[in-house]
Design a protein around this motif. Structure first.
Motif, PDB file in Angstrom:
ATOM      1  N   ALA B 363       0.841  -1.228  -0.105  1.00 20.57           N
ATOM      2  CA  ALA B 363      -0.102   0.030  -0.118  1.00 20.57           C
ATOM      3  C   ALA B 363       1.025   1.270   0.037  1.00 20.57           C
ATOM      4  O   ALA B 363       0.581   2.168  -0.724  1.00 20.57           O
ATOM      5  CB  ALA B 363      -0.801   0.105   1.304  1.00 20.57           C
ATOM      6  N   GLN B 364       1.880   1.194   0.899  1.00 25.64           N
ATOM      7  CA  GLN B 364       2.600   2.497   0.995  1.00 25.64           C
ATOM      8  C   GLN B 364       3.361   2.671  -0.470  1.00 25.64           C
ATOM      9  O   GLN B 364       3.628   3.850  -1.065  1.00 25.64           O
ATOM     10  CB  GLN B 364       3.818   2.382   2.137  1.00 25.64           C
ATOM     11  CG  GLN B 364       3.081   2.227   3.317  1.00 25.64           C
ATOM     12  CD  GLN B 364       2.344   3.531   3.755  1.00 25.64           C
ATOM     13  OE1 GLN B 364       2.500   4.483   3.164  1.00 25.64           O
ATOM     14  NE2 GLN B 364       1.462   3.231   4.306  1.00 25.64           N
ATOM     15  N   LEU B 366       2.449   1.910  -3.458  1.00 26.89           N
ATOM     16  CA  LEU B 366       1.326   2.561  -4.202  1.00 26.89           C
ATOM     17  C   LEU B 366       1.147   3.827  -3.961  1.00 26.89           C
ATOM     18  O   LEU B 366       0.893   4.853  -4.755  1.00 26.89           O
ATOM     19  CB  LEU B 366       0.208   1.657  -4.414  1.00 26.89           C
ATOM     20  CG  LEU B 366       0.292   0.150  -4.972  1.00 26.89           C
ATOM     21  CD1 LEU B 366      -1.268  -0.375  -4.726  1.00 26.89           C
ATOM     22  CD2 LEU B 366       0.348   0.263  -6.587  1.00 26.89           C
ATOM     23  N   LEU B 367       0.956   4.336  -2.747  1.00 26.38           N
ATOM     24  CA  LEU B 367       0.627   5.679  -2.371  1.00 26.38           C
ATOM     25  C   LEU B 367       1.772   6.468  -2.545  1.00 26.38           C
ATOM     26  O   LEU B 367       1.436   7.697  -3.008  1.00 26.38           O
ATOM     27  CB  LEU B 367       0.247   5.507  -0.588  1.00 26.38           C
ATOM     28  CG  LEU B 367      -0.923   4.967  -0.291  1.00 26.38           C
ATOM     29  CD1 LEU B 367      -1.097   4.595   1.277  1.00 26.38           C
ATOM     30  CD2 LEU B 367      -2.112   5.878  -0.774  1.00 26.38           C
ATOM     31  N   TYR B 370       1.411   7.430  -6.160  1.00 28.36           N
ATOM     32  CA  TYR B 370       0.394   8.172  -6.445  1.00 28.36           C
ATOM     33  C   TYR B 370       0.620   9.375  -6.040  1.00 28.36           C
ATOM     34  O   TYR B 370       0.351  10.650  -6.742  1.00 28.36           O
ATOM     35  CB  TYR B 370      -0.599   7.697  -5.674  1.00 28.36           C
ATOM     36  CG  TYR B 370      -1.992   8.561  -5.660  1.00 28.36           C
ATOM     37  CD1 TYR B 370      -2.731   8.611  -6.966  1.00 28.36           C
ATOM     38  CD2 TYR B 370      -2.527   9.081  -4.850  1.00 28.36           C
ATOM     39  CE1 TYR B 370      -4.024   9.273  -7.099  1.00 28.36           C
ATOM     40  CE2 TYR B 370      -3.862   9.841  -4.754  1.00 28.36           C
ATOM     41  CZ  TYR B 370      -4.234   9.989  -5.927  1.00 28.36           C
ATOM     42  OH  TYR B 370      -5.498  10.649  -5.922  1.00 28.36           O
ATOM     43  N   PHE B 371       1.331   9.818  -4.875  1.00 30.17           N
ATOM     44  CA  PHE B 371       1.340  11.241  -4.347  1.00 30.17           C
ATOM     45  C   PHE B 371       2.918  11.804  -4.719  1.00 30.17           C
ATOM     46  O   PHE B 371       2.746  13.189  -4.621  1.00 30.17           O
ATOM     47  CB  PHE B 371       1.502  11.104  -2.857  1.00 30.17           C
ATOM     48  CG  PHE B 371       0.144  11.076  -2.477  1.00 30.17           C
ATOM     49  CD1 PHE B 371      -0.989  11.902  -2.404  1.00 30.17           C
ATOM     50  CD2 PHE B 371      -0.314   9.984  -1.281  1.00 30.17           C
ATOM     51  CE1 PHE B 371      -2.072  11.931  -1.970  1.00 30.17           C
ATOM     52  CE2 PHE B 371      -1.663   9.771  -0.790  1.00 30.17           C
ATOM     53  CZ  PHE B 371      -2.615  10.470  -1.215  1.00 30.17           C
TER      54      PHE B 371
END
Lengths: 372, 372
Positions: B363-364, B366-367, B370-371
Motif C-alpha cells: 500500500a505504501q 502504491l501511495l 500516487y502522491f
C-alpha cells in the motif's frame, strides 16, 4: 515517543563547517543551550534506537524487547517510523504466517480476560507460544479498556511463552485495526504460533477482526432467557464457534440450555463458505472445564479448512483486503489533513446537515479544492 | 449518451480565422467529411440539450421530461454533466425534502414488483405523487434485473402521478447508490412526495438504501418453516416493518404463522434509536388486502419520529454521510484510475496475495507513486 529536537541536528551541521577544538565524539557534544540532563536523554535515545536490521534479527531470534520496539514503530504516527516499520515487517514476512489466528469477542462481563488466561495457559502447556493482541478503538478515550489491565491475566503475563500487548490507539477503527494486523506479522516472525485477538462485541471492530483471523470465537454467558439479545446478529453470523463461559456451579444447567438455544439459532444462518458448521460449547474459565475442547474444535476447523484450501484462500483474500484498506485509510487521512480542506470542512458539513447545499455538490467543492 | 465529435469543434474554430463565404449559421454548417445524416443528429442534439436553468424550471414545474433528462445527467460519467447535474440538484434542493422516502427490500420471488404496484396505486389514489427508484448494482451485468421490465408494473407505469426509473448502472455499489440518492432530490423537487426505493435483499445494497430512506420495509413470504433463512440478519435488524406478502388463498394461514414468528424474532433485537418498535403485517398485492394498513403503519412511524425529532436528525446525518461517501468514492476512483497505479496494481496485488510482500508495504509503495 521522544522526538529528537531540531536544534540538535542544526548543531551537528554547524560542526562540519566550524569544527570544534574539543575532541568530543560527534553527536554527543553538549551545546551550551542544552542542559546536560537533556543531552544525556538525547544521547541515551540515540544509542538505544536500534536499526531495522537489529530489530529484524532480534525478532527472528525470538527477542521480546525487539518485538515490542518494532510494534511501537508500527503504532507510531511518525512517517520515518512507518518506513522503518514496513522494512521490518517485510523482512519478517517470509518467517511469519505459520500460526493460527483466533479472534475472540464478547460483550463486557462474559469473562473474556479469564477465558483468554485459561485458554492461553492451556496452549502454552501444550508447548505453544501465544500472543494476545486487542482491537479496541475505544481505548483512545478510555486509555485501554481491554487488556489495559494486565493483572487480569496474572498467570499468562508471567508465562515466558506468552506475549500480551494492549490495543493500539488511534483516531479511527481502521487505523487501530491496521496496526493490530501489522503486529500479527511481527509476532508470528518472533515465533508466536497462536495469535489471539480480543475485541469487545459491541460494534464494527468485529468486522475488522474477522478480516484478520482464521477462526472467530464468540464468547457468551447463559442469561435470563433472551439468549440472543445484546449482541449484533452480524457478529453471530461471523462466529465459527459460540462458547458459553462461566458454566460452573449453579450455572451449568443454564449454560446447557443456552447452548441448545444457540445451536438452534446458528442453524438458521446460511451455510459458510468455509464448509465449516459453527459449533456451540460451554466451558468454565474458573474450573478449566471445557477449555481443552475449545482448542480441539479449532484444530478440527484448521484441519478441515486446510484440507479444502479455504484457509489459504481466505488468508490471501485478507492480504488483499488489508492492502486496499490501508490505501483507503491513507487517502482519507491525506484528504482530511489537507489544510485547505480543514479550513472548509466544518462550514461545508454544517451547510450539508442543514440542507443548504446538496451532499454531492459539497463533496465536489471539497474535492475540487483538494485536487487543484 | 451521444458525444459531440471533436472534429466538429475544430471546424467551428477554423471558421473564425477563415470565415466562410457561404452565409450559414455557425455550428450547423455540414462539413464535407460529415454526412448530412450525422450533421442532422448533431444539430438535433445541440438544439435539444437544455440548459441548467431550463432543467431546473422544468423540474420545479413538474415536467417529467426535464426530470428524466436531469437524472440522465446525474447518471452520466462525463465530468461536464456532473457539474451541470450538481447545479440542477443544488437549485432544486430548497424545493425538495418534503417527501417520505421508503426503502423496500426482499429476495427475488417475494413479489416486490406486484407489491410496489399495489402499494403505489393505493398512494396515488390517496392523491400522492409516487416515484419508484431502484438500487441494483447487478444491473450492469444483467442489464437491469429489477425494474428493467416496467411491464411488471403495468398499472403504475400508466399512472400520471407515478414515475418509475430503473436502477442506475455503475461499476461500484457506491456509485450506483450515490446516483440514486441524487435522483431522490430531483424527484422531490419535481413534486413527488413519496419516494420508493427498491433493492434486492441479498447483499450490501440494503445498507446503502437504508442510509437514504426514512422507513425501511422488508418484504417476505411465508415459507416452509425456516422463516428466518435466506436473508442476512443485518437486513432484518434494519427493518422498521416486515410485511409478509402473498397472504391470499391457501397462504393466509401460513402467513399468519410467519407473522407471529417474525414478531418474536424482531423482539430479540436491540431497541431502535428511533424509538420505533418494528411491526409485522401480512398483505396480498393480489387481493389488495392489508395494503392500506402498510401505509397507515408508515404514517404512524412518521408522526412518531417527527414528534421525537428522530426523522430530522436522521436526514441530517444521512446528508453528512453522503457527502463523506461521495468524497471517499471519488478519492478511490482518482487513485485507481491513475495511469501509474494501473501499471503497478496487478503485480502488486499478486505479490500481496502470495505473501511476497506485506499488504502495508505494498500500500505504501502504491501511495508513494500516487502522491509523488
Amino acid at each position: 515517543m521522544l522526538i529528537l529536537p531540531k536544534r540538535h541536528l542544526v548543531l551537528e551541521n554547524d560542526k562540519k563547517t566550524n569544527p570544534s577544538a574539543l575532541n568530543e565524539k560527534a553527536g554527543i557534544s553538549p551545546p551550551e543551550i542544552i542542559s546536560s540532563a537533556v543531552a544525556k536523554n538525547i544521547q541515551k535515545f540515540r544509542n538505544s534506537q536500534p536499526t531495522s536490521k537489529e530489530l529484524i534479527d532480534g525478532i527472528l531470534s525470538g527477542n521480546i524487547t525487539a518485538l515490542s520496539r518494532a510494534i511501537t514503530l508500527v503504532e507510531s504516527t511518525n512517517p520515518d517510523h512507518l518506513i522503518k516499520a514496513n522494512e521490518v515487517i517485510n523482512a519478517c514476512l517470509s518467517h511469519a504466517n505459520k500460526s493460527v489466528r483466533i479472534g475472540i469477542t464478547g460483550v463486557p462481563g462474559v469473562g473474556k480476560s479469564t477465558f483468554i488466561e485459561a485458554f492461553g495457559k492451556h496452549l502454552t502447556n501444550l508447548g505453544k507460544k501465544v500472543a494476545v493482541l486487542a482491537v479496541d478503538p475505544s481505548s483512545t478515550i478510555s486509555h485501554g479498556s481491554i487488556l489495559g489491565d494486565k493483572t487480569r491475566m496474572e498467570e499468562l503475563v508471567k508465562d515466558p511463552n506468552a506475549y500480551i500487548r494492549p490495543s493500539a490507539s488511534g483516531e479511527t477503527l481502521g487505523g487501530v485495526a491496521r496496526k493490530t494486523r501489522e503486529t500479527i506479522s511481527l509476532c508470528e516472525a518472533c515465533g508466536f504460533d497462536t495469535i489471539i485477538i480480543e475485541t469487545v462485541g459491541v460494534g464494527q471492530s468485529e468486522t475488522a477482526v474477522h478480516s484478520m483471523v482464521d477462526f472467530f470465537l464468540l464468547l457468551k454467558i447463559a442469561g435470563a432467557g433472551d439468549e440472543l439479545q445484546g449482541i449484533k446478529r452480524g457478529i453471530m453470523e461471523m462466529a465459527d464457534a459460540i462458547v458459553i463461559n462461566k458454566a460452573d456451579g449453579d450455572n451449568i444447567k443454564k449454560a446447557k440450555l443456552a447452548k441448545t438455544e444457540f445451536n438452534r439459532a446458528l442453524h438458521l444462518f446460511p451455510a459458510k463458505k468455509s464448509g465449516w458448521i459453527p459449533t456451540t460449547a460451554s466451558c468454565s474459565a474458573l474450573t478449566k472445564e471445557g477449555i481443552s475442547e475449545v482448542w480441539q474444535t479449532i484444530e478440527k476447523f484448521l484441519a478441515q479448512t486446510k484440507e479444502n484450501d479455504y484457509f489459504y484462500k481466505k488468508r490471501s483474500e485478507q492480504n488483499e483486503y488489508w492492502m486496499l484498506e490501508t490505501i483507503n485509510e491513507q487517502l482519507k487521512l491525506n484528504f482530511f489533513n489537507n489544510p485547505e480542506i480543514q479550513k472548509l470542512l466544518d462550514s461545508t458539513k454544517k451547510a450539508v446537515q442543514n440542507g443548504e447545499t446538496s451532499p454531492f455538490a459539497a463533496a465536489q467543492l471539497l474535492l475540487k479544492t483538494y485536487f487543484k
